[in-house]
Motif scaffolding. Structure first.
Motif, PDB file in Angstrom:
ATOM      1  N   SER A 184      23.361  27.456 101.427  1.00 22.06           N
ATOM      2  CA  SER A 184      22.422  27.757 100.337  1.00 22.06           C
ATOM      3  C   SER A 184      23.129  28.524  99.221  1.00 22.06           C
ATOM      4  O   SER A 184      22.924  28.255  98.032  1.00 22.06           O
ATOM      5  N   ASN A 231      23.688  27.485  95.303  1.00 23.87           N
ATOM      6  CA  ASN A 231      23.298  28.311  94.165  1.00 23.87           C
ATOM      7  C   ASN A 231      24.467  28.546  93.219  1.00 23.87           C
ATOM      8  O   ASN A 231      24.289  28.599  92.005  1.00 23.87           O
ATOM      9  N   LEU A 247      24.892  26.018  90.644  1.00 23.28           N
ATOM     10  CA  LEU A 247      23.945  26.014  89.533  1.00 23.28           C
ATOM     11  C   LEU A 247      24.531  26.673  88.292  1.00 23.28           C
ATOM     12  O   LEU A 247      24.039  26.475  87.187  1.00 23.28           O
ATOM     13  N   ILE A 287      17.180  31.178  98.820  1.00 21.35           N
ATOM     14  CA  ILE A 287      16.049  30.298  98.530  1.00 21.35           C
ATOM     15  C   ILE A 287      15.311  30.813  97.296  1.00 21.35           C
ATOM     16  O   ILE A 287      14.942  30.051  96.390  1.00 21.35           O
ATOM     17  N   GLU A 338      16.514  32.601  94.808  1.00 21.16           N
ATOM     18  CA  GLU A 338      17.276  32.344  93.591  1.00 21.16           C
ATOM     19  C   GLU A 338      17.104  30.890  93.134  1.00 21.16           C
ATOM     20  O   GLU A 338      16.859  30.611  91.960  1.00 21.16           O
ATOM     21  N   PHE A 339      17.212  29.997  94.106  1.00 21.63           N
ATOM     22  CA  PHE A 339      17.139  28.572  93.786  1.00 21.63           C
ATOM     23  C   PHE A 339      15.758  28.190  93.243  1.00 21.63           C
ATOM     24  O   PHE A 339      15.645  27.509  92.224  1.00 21.63           O
ATOM     25  N   HIS A 370      14.875  29.664  89.836  1.00 18.56           N
ATOM     26  CA  HIS A 370      15.547  28.855  88.835  1.00 18.56           C
ATOM     27  C   HIS A 370      14.692  27.648  88.459  1.00 18.56           C
ATOM     28  O   HIS A 370      14.716  27.176  87.330  1.00 18.56           O
TER      29      HIS A 370
END
Lengths: 441, 225
Positions: A242, A246, A249, B16, B18-19, B22
């Motif tokens: 995960s 991130n 991104l 999770i 952060e994602f 976003h």
């Protein structure tokens, strides 16, 4: 052979040996005893006669007649005296012989003492006989009686022996039956003590129970361990993957970093696959799956085919499904799916471009056989033996193989009681045979 | 949309968070069954991401509690590393909307969230516009203006997934796992995904050039919209 039978056999044999030995001893000594007894009696009689020889009566008889015979009414004994040509020697002769004699038309077997002696300057032959018939009869009676006694004693003790050993060994067989034979899962072990006063059996019983307790504990521990490992290993992998996603991104990532992160994600995915494969094997081996589905093999193969179609197309492999029988059995659908997926996937992976895969089946009275054959690189006999080991990679150029596919296949077939047979010829191809016995239905 | 993450593993919960932040979600956290229960009792959530192995109890109990509450329409996605065989079945039987085994890809999580949203709320926007194309998630069709494009099941799935995860590079591994499922020892190096993508792109570019549909070096693909 069972211990009880062995003991019974041993008892019988030793008793038989005793009977034969005692029987022979008695017969032999009986022979000797009777013989000695009669000869002694005959000697006594002869001495008695010789003592009275000088008496007028006998002298008269001897003088009047050529020979003299006397016997008792039943002709059990007889005495016979006759003069013979003069023997110069002073020596007297005495001998025993068993012979048949006829007295007054009755022939009998006698033990005879023959004695030659000189009396009043003349020589005489004296025969004293004692019938053997009575002795033989007696001997027969004693023989029969002793044999009967021995036989009765033997049978009696044998029966007692058998009953006693059976009684003695009952707890032992209970231990074997209840604690060894009927146990196929240490989780369902019967810890109840077997009733016995024999110390050794008590020890055996408690030892087996203790060992089984240990195994059961280990089983539980292993199950917990697997659950923990899956959690403890998969969670960190989850966090890292995960986190990497991130990172991706971020706008200002260089191409190089991005590549490295994708490569890391791929490695993580590989780690995940290995852990999941190992977990699957452990779970199958720990019987954590049920077998409650009615598995339709034809159907499962169709499913697997649709999943692997892309790979077949990619390599230009011809998939030839010639299954003719509708075979159903009781099992775990998803495991059988994994099983066939792995086998067919291997048939694709180790096949040559433009090769073929043939799936065939055959129904027999006792079994159903499913065959998956490919035209791939094949294995030699040494490789086949190693193929089922975990992490055994036969083709080291294969980057994406973890060497767990066949280990999974092995555990699933063992779980379902399916026999698996691999025939392979190097550079010709491999045939995997799955043999389902009819009892599984 | 607001999401409650019931997860005792702080590191994972934050990633999770952060994602999804976003992506415009509002996030709340609960690290135990107790706080999770309190939050669920007080607030409505669009999504509850539920870990099963919580330090003070089983996540299933929270699911049960939620289902006993009246007038609740919270979607539940179970996230678990627990390897138990029937967890998936049990979770779905007890009313969870989806189930993801750890480790999962955040892209996959997002795709599932979108799928559930469309299913649950019957949005009028069951259609997603991608340049001049329209994807209808309900009917699983793709149109160019008024003309329907014939896509295979897998081509549609690939297109849909890339669009849901627009402007992000989706690796072949990730794409393979989404389309073909979590198959053991899947050969992610094989280029059979590429074959489908190639066909998909050919079908789309029949109508108009699709330079927004990008192949990213050796990694995977990206849809830029």
């Amino acid at each position: 052979m069972k211990l009880q039978v062995k003991l019974a056999l041993y008892n019988t044999l030793t008793k038989l040996a005793i009977i034969v030995f005692t029987g022979l001893l008695i017969l032999f000594s009986l022979e000797n005893i009777t013989y000695n007894h009669i000869t002694a009696r005959l000697k006594d009689k002869k001495d008695e006669l010789m003592k009275h020889l000088s008496s007028k009566e006998i002298t008269q008889i001897l003088n009047q007649q050529q020979s003299f015979t006397d016997y008792n009414i039943l002709k059990e004994e007889y005495i016979f005296l006759k003069p013979i040509p003069y023997l110069s020697s002073r020596q007297t002769e005495e001998s025993f012989v068993t012979a048949r004699r006829t007295i007054e038309q009755t022939t009998d077997t006698y033990l005879i003492l023959t004695y030659k002696f000189n009396f009043n300057n003349r020589s005489y032959l004296l025969e004293i006989g004692d019938t053997m018939d009575a002795v033989i009869q007696l001997k027969q009676t004693i023989k029969e009686f002793t044999l009967l006694m021995l036989f009765v004693a033997l049978s009696l003790t044998l029966v007692i022996d058998l009953v006693f050993t059976k009684y003695l060994l009952t707890p032992f067989y209970q231990i074997i039956d209840r604690k060894l034979i009927r146990v196929n899962d240490p989780m369902n072990f019967d810890y109840k003590k077997v009733n016995t006063t024999t110390q050794d059996f008590e020890l055996l019983d408690s030892s087996i129970s203790t060992l089984m307790k240990k195994i059961a504990d280990l089983f539980i521990l292993e199950k917990q361990f697997i659950a923990n490992v899956s959690h403890e290993l998969l969670t960190p992998i989850s966090i890292i993957s995960s986190r990497l996603e991130n990172v991706l991104l971020q706008e200002k990532l260089t191409e190089d970093s991005e590549n490295k992160i994708f490569a890391s994600l791929k490695t993580l995915n590989r780690l995940k696959s290995i852990i999941n494969s190992l977990l699957l094997i452990s779970k199958v081996e720990n019987l954590q799956f049920d077998k409650n589905d009615a598995v339709d093999l034809k159907n499962v193969i169709a499913e697997v085919y649709s999943e692997l179609e892309d790979r077949l197309d990619d390599k230009g492999i011809v998939f030839n499904n010639t299954i003719t029988h509708a075979y159903h059995f009781q099992g775990n659908n998803s495991l059988i799916h994994t099983l066939l997926f792995n086998i067919i996937n291997n048939a694709i992976k180790y096949n040559n471009k433009g090769g073929s895969i043939v799936i065939a089946d055959a129904m027999y009275t006792e079994q159903y056989i499913l065959e998956i054959s490919d035209t791939g690189i094949g294995m030699d006999s040494e490789q086949i033996e190693l193929a089922f080991n975990r992490f055994e990679k036969l083709n080291r150029h294969e980057k994406e193989s973890y060497g767990l596919g066949l280990a999974i296949v092995k555990s699933i077939t063992a779980f379902h009681g399916i026999r698996i047979n691999i025939n392979s010829v190097k550079d010709k191809g491999t045939t995997v045979k799955l043999i389902f016995s009819k009892e599984m239905i | 949309m607001n999401v409650l993450i019931v997860e005792d593993e702080k590191g994972l919960a934050l990633e999770i968070d952060e994602f999804l932040s976003h992506e415009g979600f509002t996030i709340e956290h609960a690290r135990t069954k107790k706080t999770g229960g309190e939050k669920i009792f007080v607030n409505n959530y669009d999504f509850i991401l539920l870990d099963l192995g919580l330090p003070d109890g089983d996540g299933f109990e929270l699911l049960k509690m939620l289902k006993d509450l009246k007038d609740r329409n919270d979607a539940v996605i179970i996230l678990t590393a627990r390897g138990a065989v029937d967890d998936r079945i049990m979770g779905l039987e007890q009313g969870a909307d989806d189930y993801l085994a750890k480790p999962f890809s955040l892209n996959e999580l997002l795709a599932r969230i979108h799928a559930i949203t469309r299913r649950k709320h019957k949005l009028e926007s069951n259609e997603i516009a991608v340049k001049d194309f329209r994807i209808n998630i309900q009917n699983r069709t793709v149109h160019y203006l008024n003309e329907r494009i014939n896509l295979t099941k897998k081509e549609f799935e690939i297109f849909n997934y890339l669009v849901l995860n627009k402007n992000r590079v989706i690796s072949r591994t990730n794409l393979t796992e989404h389309v073909w499922g979590d198959v053991l020892e899947i050969n992610s190096d094989s280029n059979f995904v590429d074959v489908h993508v190639k066909n998909l792109r050919k079908k789309l570019s029949q109508f108009i050039p699709v330079d927004w549909f990008e192949t990213v070096r050796s990694i995977g693909y990206r849809v830029n919209i």
